[in-house]
Design a protein around this motif. Structure first.
Motif, short mmCIF file in Angstrom:
data_model
loop_
_atom_site.label_atom_id
_atom_site.label_comp_id
_atom_site.label_asym_id
_atom_site.label_seq_id
_atom_site.Cartn_x
_atom_site.Cartn_y
_atom_site.Cartn_z
N PHE A 50 0.84 -1.20 0.00
CA PHE A 50 0.00 0.00 0.00
C PHE A 50 0.87 1.25 0.00
N GLU A 51 1.92 1.23 0.82
CA GLU A 51 2.84 2.37 0.85
C GLU A 51 3.48 2.59 -0.52
N ASP A 258 4.52 14.39 -0.30
CA ASP A 258 4.10 14.47 1.11
C ASP A 258 2.62 14.14 1.26
N LEU A 259 1.80 14.55 0.29
CA LEU A 259 0.37 14.28 0.36
C LEU A 259 0.10 12.79 0.37
N TYR A 260 0.73 12.06 -0.55
CA TYR A 260 0.48 10.62 -0.62
C TYR A 260 1.20 9.86 0.48
N ALA A 261 2.33 10.37 0.93
CA ALA A 261 3.03 9.72 2.05
C ALA A 261 2.18 9.76 3.31
N ALA A 262 1.50 10.91 3.54
CA ALA A 262 0.64 11.02 4.72
C ALA A 262 -0.55 10.06 4.61
N GLN A 263 -1.11 9.94 3.41
CA GLN A 263 -2.23 9.01 3.22
C GLN A 263 -1.79 7.56 3.45
N SER A 264 -0.61 7.21 2.93
CA SER A 264 -0.13 5.83 3.07
C SER A 264 0.19 5.51 4.52
N GLU A 265 0.69 6.49 5.26
CA GLU A 265 1.05 6.26 6.65
C GLU A 265 -0.17 5.90 7.49
N ARG A 266 -1.28 6.59 7.25
CA ARG A 266 -2.49 6.32 8.02
C ARG A 266 -2.99 4.90 7.79
N THR A 267 -3.12 4.52 6.53
CA THR A 267 -3.68 3.20 6.24
C THR A 267 -2.71 2.08 6.57
N SER A 269 -0.43 2.10 8.83
CA SER A 269 -0.40 1.97 10.29
C SER A 269 -1.59 1.18 10.79
N LEU A 270 -2.75 1.39 10.16
CA LEU A 270 -3.95 0.64 10.55
C LEU A 270 -3.78 -0.84 10.24
N ILE A 271 -3.21 -1.14 9.08
CA ILE A 271 -2.97 -2.54 8.72
C ILE A 271 -2.03 -3.20 9.74
N ARG A 272 -0.96 -2.50 10.08
CA ARG A 272 -0.03 -3.05 11.07
C ARG A 272 -0.68 -3.17 12.44
N LEU A 273 -1.59 -2.25 12.75
CA LEU A 273 -2.28 -2.28 14.04
C LEU A 273 -3.09 -3.56 14.19
N PHE A 274 -3.65 -4.05 13.09
CA PHE A 274 -4.38 -5.32 13.12
C PHE A 274 -3.41 -6.51 13.06
N GLY A 275 -2.38 -6.38 12.25
CA GLY A 275 -1.48 -7.51 12.01
C GLY A 275 -0.62 -7.89 13.19
N TRP A 276 -0.02 -6.90 13.85
CA TRP A 276 0.91 -7.22 14.94
C TRP A 276 0.23 -7.89 16.14
N PRO A 277 -0.90 -7.38 16.64
CA PRO A 277 -1.54 -8.09 17.77
C PRO A 277 -1.92 -9.52 17.43
N LEU A 278 -2.45 -9.73 16.20
CA LEU A 278 -2.81 -11.10 15.81
C LEU A 278 -1.58 -11.99 15.76
N ALA A 279 -0.50 -11.47 15.17
CA ALA A 279 0.72 -12.27 15.07
C ALA A 279 1.32 -12.54 16.46
N LEU A 280 1.28 -11.55 17.33
CA LEU A 280 1.83 -11.75 18.67
C LEU A 280 0.99 -12.73 19.47
N TRP A 348 0.50 -10.45 -5.04
CA TRP A 348 -0.94 -10.70 -4.99
C TRP A 348 -1.70 -9.38 -5.03
N GLN A 349 -2.75 -9.31 -5.84
CA GLN A 349 -3.53 -8.09 -5.99
C GLN A 349 -4.50 -7.96 -4.81
N ALA A 350 -4.49 -6.77 -4.22
CA ALA A 350 -5.42 -6.48 -3.13
C ALA A 350 -6.00 -5.09 -3.36
N SER A 351 -6.99 -4.73 -2.59
CA SER A 351 -7.56 -3.40 -2.72
C SER A 351 -8.10 -2.95 -1.37
N THR A 352 -8.21 -1.65 -1.22
CA THR A 352 -8.76 -1.08 0.00
C THR A 352 -9.39 0.26 -0.35
N MET A 353 -9.98 0.91 0.63
CA MET A 353 -10.56 2.22 0.39
C MET A 353 -9.46 3.27 0.43
#
Length: 406
Positions: A50-51, A258-267, A269-280, A348-353
């Motif tokens: 995504f980034e 900078d505009l797209y970097a800020a957008q990528s950081e938000r999403t 970070s959200l993906i990692r927020l779900f991924g890390w707790p599940l993996a841990l 692998w192709q993925a998509s998000t909002m």
């Protein structure tokens, strides 16, 4: 010291040599570690992909002007008076001018007025309805995307209900071949070209003439953003100073990167927020499994360990050999998990909002840092899960272990 090392190496060889005797229980540890590593690598690859899609869209030489105090196109509004004031400026305002021979008139500001309209499209493969971005822009808009090329067809004509379609949309949705008619909103549009942009987020957009989009969706006169080419490295500060004096609501000028970097950081970070707790959470279970596996290993080798201890082997070789076995199994599991994640997820192709509440496609990317991060978690499972069994191996009641043999 040499004697201690020899003892350690000998006990390691004995432990690893006896693995076939404990094949299935050892394999269960390898597979549990592999599963944890593969899951974490999948989430990290998603965030990384995504980034890459968004950051690949951004350029430091392009700036985006937004109105209304927002830092996103959604909710932004740039009034006509501000646009007229900007284009009428005669001095240096930090914006380059069009060169001769391009699509836009030579000598005018390298600027594109733009608007993004969400449109619903039905995917033929499964009948699912997806919301895509229809971007209305001036003719200069395509030239302000540095990596955009048209491998098929041509650019839309001014005022015509014609669209050019991003490569990811053309690949995923049927009915977007050059020459096809597509209903977007209440009117039909003709596909006149396909464009690519190095796999960036732009490829998830549909481009059309600004006035045609405004007319079709009853948004006459509305402009959400201005895209401009900066005049040199110092262009952005000069532009920011100039737009601060424009009439109307407060305006923001930010580099496209900078505009797209800020957008990528938000999403991401959200993906990692779900991924890390599940993996841990899975890692905790895998660590408990590793502990049970290694305790069974120590119990299975109790006679061997007791015999070696009675022959003069110290506690350190017994501890080290058991710990090395656990680490070796976790390394094997981590390697298997990384390989599985690369085969299953990479490309692998993925998509998000996306930022405009529309579908944005991207590719998962299992990079070296993704593999390293996930692999280190797998290694940690073996290090932690093998510590207690290794300690138990040094405290075996030797006479009881030998008596049990009889």
């Amino acid at each position: 010291m040499s004697s201690a090392l020899k003892q350690i190496f000998l006990m390691i060889r004995v432990n690893l040599g006896s693995l076939p005797r404990r094949l299935w229980i050892s394999l269960s540890m390898v597979l549990s570690v592999a599963l944890v590593v593969a899951v974490l690598a999948g989430f990290l690859a998603m965030a990384r992909g995504f980034e890459a899609a968004l950051q690949g869209a951004g350029s430091t030489g392009i700036a985006v002007i937004l109105g209304g105090g927002t830092n996103q196109e959604a909710g932004s509004d740039v009034p006509a008076e501000a646009i007229r004031s900007l284009t009428a400026a005669t001095g240096g305002i930090g914006v380059a001018r069009n060169a001769a021979g391009g699509l836009a008139p030579a000598g005018e500001l390298a600027l594109s007025r733009e608007i993004v309209v969400p449109v619903d499209v039905v995917r033929a493969s499964d009948g699912a309805e997806q919301t895509l971005s229809l971007r209305g822009m001036d003719l200069a808009g395509s030239a302000l995307r540095d990596r955009a090329v048209l491998p098929q067809g041509r650019l839309f004509s001014p005022g015509a209900r014609e669209i050019v379609v991003g490569g990811r949309i053309a690949d995923e949705f049927s009915g977007f071949a050059v020459g096809d008619k597509v209903r977007l909103g209440a009117v039909d549009w003709t596909v006149v070209g396909h464009f690519t942009s190095g796999g960036s987020a732009f490829e998830s957009e549909i481009w059309a003439d600004l006035e045609a989009v405004q007319s079709a969706f009853d948004r006459q006169g509305q402009v959400q953003s201005l895209r401009v080419r900066l005049d040199g490295a110092d262009g952005l500060p000069v532009l920011q100073e100039h737009i601060s004096a424009l009439p109307g609501a407060p305006f923001t000028a930010v580099s496209e990167a900078d505009l797209y970097a800020a957008q990528s950081e938000r999403t991401s970070s959200l993906i990692r927020l779900f991924g890390w707790p599940l993996a841990l959470l899975m890692a905790v279970g895998a660590t408990a499994g590793a502990l049970n596996t290694m305790m069974s290993s120590v119990s299975d080798r109790a006679v061997e360990i007791a015999t070696l201890r009675l022959l003069g082997f110290g506690r350190l070789p017994a501890f080290t050999a058991t710990w090395v076995e656990a680490v070796a199994l976790s390394i094997a599991g981590a390697a298997l998990g990384i390989l599985a994640s690369w085969l299953a997820f990479n490309g692998w192709q993925a998509s998000t909002m996306g930022a405009n509440n529309t579908k944005m496609a991207f590719q998962l990317d299992v990079t070296a840092d993704v593999a390293l991060t996930a692999g280190l978690l797998g290694l940690a499972i073996g290090i932690i899960g093998g510590a207690l069994p290794a300690l138990a191996a040094t405290r075996l009641p030797l006479t009881s272990a030998l008596r049990a043999r009889g």
